[in-house]
Design a protein around this motif. Sequence first.
Motif, PDB file in Angstrom:
ATOM      1  N   ASN A 740       0.778  -1.146   0.046  1.00 48.17           N
ATOM      2  CA  ASN A 740       0.065  -0.121   0.031  1.00 48.17           C
ATOM      3  C   ASN A 740       1.071   1.387  -0.167  1.00 48.17           C
ATOM      4  O   ASN A 740       0.717   2.297  -0.913  1.00 48.17           O
ATOM      5  N   LYS A 743       2.074   1.764  -3.241  1.00 43.98           N
ATOM      6  CA  LYS A 743       0.893   2.061  -4.209  1.00 43.98           C
ATOM      7  C   LYS A 743       0.617   3.515  -4.248  1.00 43.98           C
ATOM      8  O   LYS A 743       0.140   4.273  -5.154  1.00 43.98           O
ATOM      9  N   ILE A 771       0.183  10.135  -0.230  1.00 41.90           N
ATOM     10  CA  ILE A 771      -0.581  11.224  -0.343  1.00 41.90           C
ATOM     11  C   ILE A 771      -1.387  11.289   0.712  1.00 41.90           C
ATOM     12  O   ILE A 771      -2.149  12.303   0.823  1.00 41.90           O
ATOM     13  N   GLY A 772      -1.308  10.329   1.774  1.00 36.14           N
ATOM     14  CA  GLY A 772      -2.000  10.589   3.141  1.00 36.14           C
ATOM     15  C   GLY A 772      -3.365  10.288   3.161  1.00 36.14           C
ATOM     16  O   GLY A 772      -3.895   9.914   1.849  1.00 36.14           O
ATOM     17  N   ILE A 773      -4.021  10.300   4.200  1.00 39.25           N
ATOM     18  CA  ILE A 773      -5.409  10.033   4.495  1.00 39.25           C
ATOM     19  C   ILE A 773      -6.226  11.065   5.361  1.00 39.25           C
ATOM     20  O   ILE A 773      -5.894  11.364   6.331  1.00 39.25           O
ATOM     21  N   ILE A 781     -11.222   2.915   6.598  1.00 36.43           N
ATOM     22  CA  ILE A 781     -10.406   2.219   5.628  1.00 36.43           C
ATOM     23  C   ILE A 781     -10.179   0.592   5.923  1.00 36.43           C
ATOM     24  O   ILE A 781      -9.818  -0.119   5.070  1.00 36.43           O
ATOM     25  N   TYR A 786     -13.966  -1.092   1.332  1.00 29.21           N
ATOM     26  CA  TYR A 786     -13.814   0.260   1.462  1.00 29.21           C
ATOM     27  C   TYR A 786     -12.555   0.892   0.846  1.00 29.21           C
ATOM     28  O   TYR A 786     -11.582   0.418   0.882  1.00 29.21           O
ATOM     29  N   ARG A 787     -12.888   1.795  -0.293  1.00 30.92           N
ATOM     30  CA  ARG A 787     -11.834   2.429  -0.845  1.00 30.92           C
ATOM     31  C   ARG A 787     -11.935   3.903  -0.934  1.00 30.92           C
ATOM     32  O   ARG A 787     -13.146   4.377  -1.085  1.00 30.92           O
ATOM     33  N   THR A 793      -6.334   8.459  -6.091  1.00 29.17           N
ATOM     34  CA  THR A 793      -6.389   7.056  -5.877  1.00 29.17           C
ATOM     35  C   THR A 793      -7.109   6.443  -7.228  1.00 29.17           C
ATOM     36  O   THR A 793      -6.954   5.182  -7.350  1.00 29.17           O
ATOM     37  N   GLY A 798      -7.554  -1.899  -7.084  1.00 24.43           N
ATOM     38  CA  GLY A 798      -7.794  -2.512  -5.683  1.00 24.43           C
ATOM     39  C   GLY A 798      -9.085  -2.690  -5.428  1.00 24.43           C
ATOM     40  O   GLY A 798      -9.833  -2.442  -6.144  1.00 24.43           O
ATOM     41  N   PHE A 799      -9.316  -3.605  -4.411  1.00 19.93           N
ATOM     42  CA  PHE A 799     -10.838  -3.813  -3.941  1.00 19.93           C
ATOM     43  C   PHE A 799     -11.066  -3.403  -2.541  1.00 19.93           C
ATOM     44  O   PHE A 799     -12.042  -3.552  -2.072  1.00 19.93           O
ATOM     45  N   ILE A 801      -9.822  -4.750   0.141  1.00 18.01           N
ATOM     46  CA  ILE A 801     -10.028  -5.751   0.902  1.00 18.01           C
ATOM     47  C   ILE A 801      -8.665  -6.051   1.851  1.00 18.01           C
ATOM     48  O   ILE A 801      -8.532  -6.729   2.799  1.00 18.01           O
ATOM     49  N   GLY A 802      -7.398  -5.239   1.405  1.00 21.89           N
ATOM     50  CA  GLY A 802      -6.137  -5.786   1.957  1.00 21.89           C
ATOM     51  C   GLY A 802      -6.232  -5.207   3.523  1.00 21.89           C
ATOM     52  O   GLY A 802      -5.640  -6.032   4.468  1.00 21.89           O
ATOM     53  N   TYR A 804      -8.818  -4.767   5.530  1.00 23.00           N
ATOM     54  CA  TYR A 804      -9.767  -5.420   6.110  1.00 23.00           C
ATOM     55  C   TYR A 804      -9.393  -6.576   6.649  1.00 23.00           C
ATOM     56  O   TYR A 804      -9.288  -7.061   7.801  1.00 23.00           O
ATOM     57  N   SER A 827       1.511   8.503   5.439  1.00 21.58           N
ATOM     58  CA  SER A 827       0.894   7.966   6.404  1.00 21.58           C
ATOM     59  C   SER A 827       1.577   6.759   7.342  1.00 21.58           C
ATOM     60  O   SER A 827       2.676   6.431   6.661  1.00 21.58           O
TER      61      SER A 827
HETATM   62  P1  ADP Z   1      -6.984  -1.228  -2.039  1.00 21.44           P
HETATM   63  O1  ADP Z   1      -5.610  -0.834  -1.747  1.00 21.44           O
HETATM   64  O2  ADP Z   1      -6.983  -2.564  -2.677  1.00 21.44           O
HETATM   65  O3  ADP Z   1      -7.892  -0.269  -2.253  1.00 21.44           O
HETATM   66  P2  ADP Z   1      -6.768  -1.619   1.001  1.00 21.44           P
HETATM   67  O4  ADP Z   1      -8.022  -2.038   1.939  1.00 21.44           O
HETATM   68  O5  ADP Z   1      -5.393  -2.055   1.166  1.00 21.44           O
HETATM   69  O6  ADP Z   1      -7.203  -2.038  -0.501  1.00 21.44           O
HETATM   70  O7  ADP Z   1      -6.909   0.041   1.435  1.00 21.44           O
HETATM   71  C1  ADP Z   1      -8.152   0.644   1.366  1.00 21.44           C
HETATM   72  C2  ADP Z   1      -7.940   1.992   0.957  1.00 21.44           C
HETATM   73  O8  ADP Z   1      -7.115   2.688   2.087  1.00 21.44           O
HETATM   74  C3  ADP Z   1      -7.180   2.223  -0.288  1.00 21.44           C
HETATM   75  O9  ADP Z   1      -8.065   2.311  -1.342  1.00 21.44           O
HETATM   76  C4  ADP Z   1      -6.534   3.755  -0.196  1.00 21.44           C
HETATM   77  O10 ADP Z   1      -7.307   4.687  -0.727  1.00 21.44           O
HETATM   78  C5  ADP Z   1      -6.324   3.823   1.341  1.00 21.44           C
HETATM   79  N1  ADP Z   1      -5.019   3.544   1.536  1.00 21.44           N
HETATM   80  C6  ADP Z   1      -4.264   2.444   2.126  1.00 21.44           C
HETATM   81  N2  ADP Z   1      -2.968   2.508   2.245  1.00 21.44           N
HETATM   82  C7  ADP Z   1      -2.579   3.694   2.242  1.00 21.44           C
HETATM   83  C8  ADP Z   1      -1.455   4.444   2.221  1.00 21.44           C
HETATM   84  N3  ADP Z   1      -0.294   4.100   2.555  1.00 21.44           N
HETATM   85  N4  ADP Z   1      -1.553   5.855   1.937  1.00 21.44           N
HETATM   86  C9  ADP Z   1      -2.559   6.393   1.473  1.00 21.44           C
HETATM   87  N5  ADP Z   1      -3.758   5.773   1.395  1.00 21.44           N
HETATM   88  C10 ADP Z   1      -3.983   4.408   1.686  1.00 21.44           C
END
Ligand code: ADP
Length: 837
Positions: A740, A743, A771-773, A781, A786-787, A793, A798-799, A801-802, A804, A827
């Motif tokens: 992640n 990505k 990019i942060g959250i 998340i 949830y995406r 993004t 992605g789906f 699920i990682g 979760y 993050s």
């Molecule tokens: P996926 O990456 O397949 O969409 P994840 O469950 O791994 O699914 O992550 C859920 C969401 O959380 C992602 O869609 C993304 O928007 C956000 N996210 C996860 N990791 C990061 C990160 N390191 N920096 C920013 N956003 C993140």
Amino acid sequence: MGELMRQLDWQNNPLGEPERWPVQLKQLTGIMLGAPSPMMICWGKDLIRLYNDACIPILGSNRHPHALGVTVYETFAGAQDTVKPLFEKVMGGEAVAFQDFKFRINRNGQEEDVYFDFSYTPITDEAMNINGVLVICTETTAKVLAFEGMQATNKKIARSNEELLTNNENLSTNQKELRKIVYELAESEHKIRSIIENAPFPIGVYMGRELRIAFANQAIIDVWGKGPKVIGRKYADVLPELSSQSVFTQLDDVFTTGKPFHARNQRIDLRVDGSMQTYYFNYSFTALADQQGKIYGVMNTAADVTDTVLAKQQVEETSDELAALNEELAASNEELQAINEEMASTNEELNESRQQLEVANEELATSASRLRMAIESTSLGTWEYIPTTGELYWSKELREIYGIAETAPATMEAFAAHIYPEDYAWVQAQIAAAMDPVTGGRYDLSYRITRFDNHETRWIKVQGSVYFDEGRAVRFIGTAFDITGLKDAEEKTAKLAAIIASTDDAIISKTLDSVITSWNSSAERMFGFSEDEMIGESIYKLIPEDRHQEEPVILGRLKSGERVQHFETKRLTKDGRLIDVSVTVSPVKDGDGKIIGLSKIARDITERKLDENRKNDFIGMVSHELKTPLTSLSAILQVAKAKLNNTDDTFLSGAMQKANHQVKRMSTMINGFLNISRLESGKIQIDKQLFNIETLIHEVADEMKVTVTTHTINTDECCAVDLNADQDKIQSVISNLISNAVKYSPNGTVIYVACKPTQTEVVVSVRDEGIGIQPADAEKIFDRYYRIENSNTRHVSGFGIGLYLSAEIIHRHDGRIWVESESEKGSTFYFSLPLGI
Ligand code: ADP
């Protein structure tokens, strides 16, 4: 050679002393000795040989110097057969030349094949006598061998040509295999297509800006109700009725912006079999883009939730009705209470009056004026009837109850005419019974009247006594009271009770100490306990032990004014089963707004949960089915790749690499779905073992570094701590967090993986500079699917699920997982695992 010639014993040689040699021989010898190329003079009939320095290597050490001054036949004893006729021919006057003449000589102590160009020229004097032979020779062994070498090289070239041919054949076999792969890919696409076609929920794909229907499965065709011939037609032409329902704008937006559109419980009116019908759907429109990100179509998935929505609406209506009834009941209760109080006080007053009456009766049985005064002082209507004379008296209050003017005459006819028709016969019978001197005397009934003034129907309660004289009723006296409010309240209570009794939901009320105070028949059906078994019992009887903490949490939320609605949990039945329920809890308040109890509506959602499980099983099954062809595809690709190593066809090797990459992506996705369905059906086991977290982090990072070239992974801040946990699952959590980070952060940035022990746990963190959250997203998340959807993004696949799955794994280890993040800065994801378990 000159030196050698001078030392030779010429006296005993057929040539004699050199001084006496013929001039020609002397001259030739002089020329020969000075010549750079091999020359030989064979003189006289004996062919005595003289040769120069250049001949020495040709003769070799076993002939030189013995060959000097002797006949040629002696030195080439082994080659007599070829040498003799040759010299005879030349001595006969014919010059002879050979090219690349091969013969075997013993040179340098070794037998070897040599090649020479020879020229044998007769030496003639002026008188044309032939005196000898001049041999000029050039060794061509090297040239011949070089030629032979060339021939060998040619052969080699021919052989490598053959090899090339074989390679070509191999290549064409590879090509055939590639075609097979393409076929298998097509087959797997076909398989996916048939799975989608048979999926139990609607799916459609619309291409181009015109949104032509390229694909529609049976489920969506059934929903549309426009028959099977929809493929190739424009979406708008097939479903014109949607033009006024904003669906086209939604589709257009998705096509233009690429942002997916999701609707929940959306009302959609469709023309099915010619008539408009109302449905409710959860549906999504998702843009389909090619590798360059260009949108070429929209995918539509949907779920028909009409039944659920209608059921929900019905429940809401019932709930609203219940709430309204509750309020009304509360109001009626108050009214009733007031009336009761009034009645109680009236009763008291009446009692007093009675006593006074009795006293009066005793004193002067006929003191009517005093009696009237007493009655008038009460708020109760009173009446008196003298059967013997037909005389009737109604008090002022009674006239008010009846709505009859004070001046109007009171007659039994008027009284009878205002009894509600349905109650008339019964009331008359009761009056007759009361006047029966044997059984009668008391009169107490409630019935309806029609008011004189406004013809309103009212309920009244009438009580009275009949006095007899010698077996004859002589006086009938009593009270009347309007009880319409009470009756209404009774009716409402009955209605409410009927609703409570007939609803499918369990309705339970309880005190703030969780003691059950009411229990309807659905509660009995749902939980198996009867009303008698539960009233006065604690609600904890229904709560599984591991969920006992829910009760105080719910109470806390209600106290803080929050509503608790559709809270999904599990409850225990009498026979020990766990059922899935959705619970709505509302506070019961007193007149001052103080919470005095709780009312709880529980719905059995076991079936719905089963549905969800079936869906999960379906996803699990599909993913599992897809895994098998994918595995063989991947194996074939490996073999093909190995075979292609010999070729420098860049297209093929590039195509192979891309195919490999796509197969890997597909595997990752399918594994994700498989894990979700395993997790939700409780099939994921935690197998703990002892391992070192630092070693694991290094392993994961090293493995990732092989494929991740865009980012630097830094693991300097790690510590060696032993943990007892499921190593494989923790490894997948770390690897997911690093993936992640890769990505969601720009190329060239650093990802820091660290771990730190405290007294009770170890905390692992993965920090990125991405990019942060936003805080609102950070809470969600870790939810399933949830995406975060925004411009940063959108292009990351992605789906959802990682995280979760990661959170589930960590929670099952009794650990915690969380994120700290600042938008646009980066993050840090943390998880903690307890030490020493
Ligand atoms: P996926 O990456 O397949 O969409 P994840 O469950 O791994 O699914 O992550 C859920 C969401 O959380 C992602 O869609 C993304 O928007 C956000 N996210 C996860 N990791 C990061 C990160 N390191 N920096 C920013 N956003 C993140």
